[in-house]
Design a protein around this motif. Structure first.
Motif, PDB file in Angstrom:
ATOM      1  N   ARG A 142       0.911  -1.168  -0.046  1.00  0.00           N
ATOM      2  CA  ARG A 142       0.163   0.078  -0.082  1.00  0.00           C
ATOM      3  C   ARG A 142       0.788   1.159   0.027  1.00  0.00           C
ATOM      4  O   ARG A 142       0.802   2.123  -0.734  1.00  0.00           O
ATOM      5  CB  ARG A 142      -0.760  -0.036   1.190  1.00  0.00           C
ATOM      6  N   ASP A 143       1.800   1.342   0.959  1.00  0.00           N
ATOM      7  CA  ASP A 143       2.683   2.623   0.875  1.00  0.00           C
ATOM      8  C   ASP A 143       3.695   2.897  -0.212  1.00  0.00           C
ATOM      9  O   ASP A 143       4.012   3.656  -0.442  1.00  0.00           O
ATOM     10  CB  ASP A 143       3.266   2.644   2.466  1.00  0.00           C
ATOM     11  N   LEU A 144       4.107   1.704  -0.444  1.00  0.00           N
ATOM     12  CA  LEU A 144       5.138   1.855  -1.852  1.00  0.00           C
ATOM     13  C   LEU A 144       4.249   2.142  -2.834  1.00  0.00           C
ATOM     14  O   LEU A 144       4.877   3.120  -3.659  1.00  0.00           O
ATOM     15  CB  LEU A 144       5.867   0.547  -1.894  1.00  0.00           C
ATOM     16  N   ALA A 145       3.108   1.785  -3.071  1.00  0.00           N
ATOM     17  CA  ALA A 145       2.395   2.236  -4.362  1.00  0.00           C
ATOM     18  C   ALA A 145       1.803   3.834  -4.115  1.00  0.00           C
ATOM     19  O   ALA A 145       2.314   4.632  -5.073  1.00  0.00           O
ATOM     20  CB  ALA A 145       1.088   1.578  -4.343  1.00  0.00           C
ATOM     21  N   ASP A 146       1.840   4.203  -2.948  1.00  0.00           N
ATOM     22  CA  ASP A 146       1.304   5.631  -2.667  1.00  0.00           C
ATOM     23  C   ASP A 146       2.478   6.466  -2.595  1.00  0.00           C
ATOM     24  O   ASP A 146       2.442   7.470  -3.401  1.00  0.00           O
ATOM     25  CB  ASP A 146       0.692   5.798  -0.999  1.00  0.00           C
ATOM     26  N   ASP A 147       3.614   6.010  -2.237  1.00  0.00           N
ATOM     27  CA  ASP A 147       4.757   6.942  -2.252  1.00  0.00           C
ATOM     28  C   ASP A 147       5.579   6.847  -3.359  1.00  0.00           C
ATOM     29  O   ASP A 147       6.256   7.797  -3.742  1.00  0.00           O
ATOM     30  CB  ASP A 147       5.575   6.499  -0.830  1.00  0.00           C
ATOM     31  N   PHE A 148       5.798   5.730  -3.960  1.00  0.00           N
ATOM     32  CA  PHE A 148       6.779   5.631  -5.148  1.00  0.00           C
ATOM     33  C   PHE A 148       6.262   5.148  -6.229  1.00  0.00           C
ATOM     34  O   PHE A 148       6.961   4.773  -7.241  1.00  0.00           O
ATOM     35  CB  PHE A 148       7.826   4.697  -4.438  1.00  0.00           C
TER      36      PHE A 148
END
Length: 180
Positions: A142-148
């Protein structure tokens, strides 16, 4: 092994003196996804029998229920796809869609880019324990998709060694995180 000095420990909050290493979220290594995948693969390879902390669903769902009853779930902080729902609705879905089996590993419990320092050092391990590997995989994705972006999610799963993750389990453990 070097351990950072404790600056403050009060009200269940631990603050360490600066370890001198930036997090993956604050610096962009060549591939934050690959770094996180490799680091998580090593963590998940630790022997479950040696971990004294329990993050299995029986325990975690009981904690989630207590948080719902005590009004501690921050519904305003839900992911976009859950905004407008109540904590009770989310909890009911978690119970109804609970996976039949858990693939147990030593899990971080809050495996996100800010909690992985350059060099593969992990911080914020307050939820570390024996749990399903998807508890970490879901938050990282989730966070890798949102951030990078999606490319780093693919690099993450490739480095972790899971080229085709189970979307239903990713979704379930992402939903579980809403309770915390």
């Amino acid at each position: 092994m070097t351990v950072p000095e404790i600056a403050v420990f009060e009200d269940d909050m631990l603050v360490l003196v600066d370890a001198g290493v930036p997090s993956v979220a604050s610096v962009q290594p060549d591939s934050p996804g690959a770094l996180m995948g490799e680091t998580l693969r090593r963590l998940h390879a630790l022997p479950v029998a040696g971990c004294p902390f329990d993050g299995r669903l029986d325990i975690t769902l009981a904690q989630a229920y207590r948080r719902v009853v005590e009004g501690l779930v921050d519904v305003d902080d839900f992911d976009e796809d859950n905004l407008g729902r109540t904590a009770e609705q989310v909890y009911a879905q978690l119970v109804a869609e609970r996976p039949q089996a858990e693939d147990l590993v030593v899990a971080h419990g809050d495996y996100t880019p800010p909690n992985v320092l350059a060099g593969g050092i992990l911080i914020d391990v307050g939820r570390l324990g024996v749990a399903d590997r998807y508890r970490d995989l879901a938050l990282a994705a989730r966070d890798l998709a949102d951030d990078f972006g999606v490319g780093e999610v693919e690099a993450f799963f490739a480095a972790y060694g899971l080229p085709e993750p189970d979307p239903a389990r990713l979704s379930y453990y992402r939903l579980l995180d809403e309770m915390f």
